[in-house]
Design a protein around this motif. Structure first.
Motif, PDB file in Angstrom:
ATOM      1  N   VAL A 136       3.160 -10.331   6.904  1.00 51.86           N
ATOM      2  CA  VAL A 136       1.916  -9.557   6.862  1.00 51.86           C
ATOM      3  C   VAL A 136       2.096  -8.442   5.829  1.00 51.86           C
ATOM      4  N   PRO A 137       1.209  -8.359   4.845  1.00 53.94           N
ATOM      5  CA  PRO A 137       1.447  -7.453   3.726  1.00 53.94           C
ATOM      6  C   PRO A 137       1.021  -5.997   3.918  1.00 53.94           C
ATOM      7  N   HIS A 138       0.176  -5.708   4.922  1.00 56.35           N
ATOM      8  CA  HIS A 138      -0.392  -4.353   5.011  1.00 56.35           C
ATOM      9  C   HIS A 138      -0.351  -3.799   6.439  1.00 56.35           C
ATOM     10  N   ILE A 139      -0.051  -2.507   6.527  1.00 59.17           N
ATOM     11  CA  ILE A 139      -0.167  -1.743   7.768  1.00 59.17           C
ATOM     12  C   ILE A 139      -1.110  -0.591   7.464  1.00 59.17           C
ATOM     13  N   PHE A 140      -2.199  -0.517   8.215  1.00 60.18           N
ATOM     14  CA  PHE A 140      -3.182   0.536   8.016  1.00 60.18           C
ATOM     15  C   PHE A 140      -3.062   1.554   9.149  1.00 60.18           C
ATOM     16  N   LEU A 141      -3.069   2.845   8.782  1.00 63.31           N
ATOM     17  CA  LEU A 141      -3.020   3.949   9.740  1.00 63.31           C
ATOM     18  C   LEU A 141      -4.371   4.640   9.723  1.00 63.31           C
ATOM     19  N   ARG A 142      -5.121   4.524  10.812  1.00 68.52           N
ATOM     20  CA  ARG A 142      -6.426   5.185  10.874  1.00 68.52           C
ATOM     21  C   ARG A 142      -6.206   6.637  11.280  1.00 68.52           C
ATOM     22  N   GLN A 143      -6.806   7.527  10.521  1.00 66.91           N
ATOM     23  CA  GLN A 143      -6.673   8.959  10.774  1.00 66.91           C
ATOM     24  C   GLN A 143      -7.514   9.372  11.984  1.00 66.91           C
ATOM     25  N   ARG A 144      -7.107  10.444  12.601  1.00 69.34           N
ATOM     26  CA  ARG A 144      -7.892  11.012  13.718  1.00 69.34           C
ATOM     27  C   ARG A 144      -9.197  11.586  13.182  1.00 69.34           C
ATOM     28  N   THR A 145     -10.190  11.589  14.034  1.00 69.52           N
ATOM     29  CA  THR A 145     -11.481  12.181  13.651  1.00 69.52           C
ATOM     30  C   THR A 145     -11.497  13.652  13.906  1.00 69.52           C
ATOM     31  N   ASP A 197      -2.968   4.885   4.649  1.00 65.72           N
ATOM     32  CA  ASP A 197      -3.874   5.660   5.501  1.00 65.72           C
ATOM     33  C   ASP A 197      -5.308   5.246   5.209  1.00 65.72           C
ATOM     34  N   ILE A 198      -6.116   5.149   6.274  1.00 61.55           N
ATOM     35  CA  ILE A 198      -7.536   4.886   6.089  1.00 61.55           C
ATOM     36  C   ILE A 198      -8.337   5.918   6.873  1.00 61.55           C
ATOM     37  N   ALA A 199      -9.562   6.146   6.425  1.00 66.77           N
ATOM     38  CA  ALA A 199     -10.448   7.123   7.062  1.00 66.77           C
ATOM     39  C   ALA A 199     -10.915   6.597   8.422  1.00 66.77           C
ATOM     40  N   PRO A 200     -11.357   7.506   9.309  1.00 73.58           N
ATOM     41  CA  PRO A 200     -11.811   7.088  10.638  1.00 73.58           C
ATOM     42  C   PRO A 200     -12.924   6.045  10.609  1.00 73.58           C
ATOM     43  N   ASP A 201     -13.766   6.069   9.591  1.00 79.85           N
ATOM     44  CA  ASP A 201     -14.881   5.121   9.526  1.00 79.85           C
ATOM     45  C   ASP A 201     -14.576   3.895   8.661  1.00 79.85           C
ATOM     46  N   GLU A 202     -13.354   3.799   8.155  1.00 80.48           N
ATOM     47  CA  GLU A 202     -12.962   2.685   7.289  1.00 80.48           C
ATOM     48  C   GLU A 202     -12.304   1.586   8.126  1.00 80.48           C
ATOM     49  N   SER A 203     -12.560   0.333   7.754  1.00 79.09           N
ATOM     50  CA  SER A 203     -11.959  -0.804   8.449  1.00 79.09           C
ATOM     51  C   SER A 203     -11.207  -1.678   7.454  1.00 79.09           C
ATOM     52  N   PRO A 204     -10.068  -2.219   7.887  1.00 77.24           N
ATOM     53  CA  PRO A 204      -9.355  -3.154   7.019  1.00 77.24           C
ATOM     54  C   PRO A 204     -10.196  -4.415   6.815  1.00 77.24           C
TER      55      PRO A 204
END
Length: 78
Positions: free
Chosen positions: A69-78, A6-13
């Motif tokens: 591909v090693p990573h799947i990022f889930l961006r959270q809702r704002t 999980d990543i924050a709404p303002d975070e980018s991979p």
């Protein structure tokens, strides 16, 4: 199997790392895109939006596995 994080709404991979990003889209759907560009034959994944988060993750896992591909990022809702 790709790590799901999980990543924050303002975070980018990191742009220098192969990954899939899943974000909440319009109408309750989930938009996914991926890149496996760290090799000579770059591959990009831009499927149509998914109806559920589970469907997006399952499809992302399959694509990530197929393309190392090693990573799947889930961006959270704002």
């Amino acid at each position: 199997m790709a790590e799901i994080r999980d990543i924050a709404p303002d975070e980018s991979p990191s742009s220098d790392q192969d990954h899939v990003l899943i974000v909440p889209g319009a109408g309750g759907k989930f938009v996914a895109n991926g890149s496996a560009s760290g090799r000579m034959d770059a591959t990009f994944w831009t499927p149509p939006p998914f109806d559920t988060l589970e469907a997006a993750i399952a499809s992302a896992q399959a694509w990530a596995s197929q393309n190392d591909v090693p990573h799947i990022f889930l961006r959270q809702r704002t």
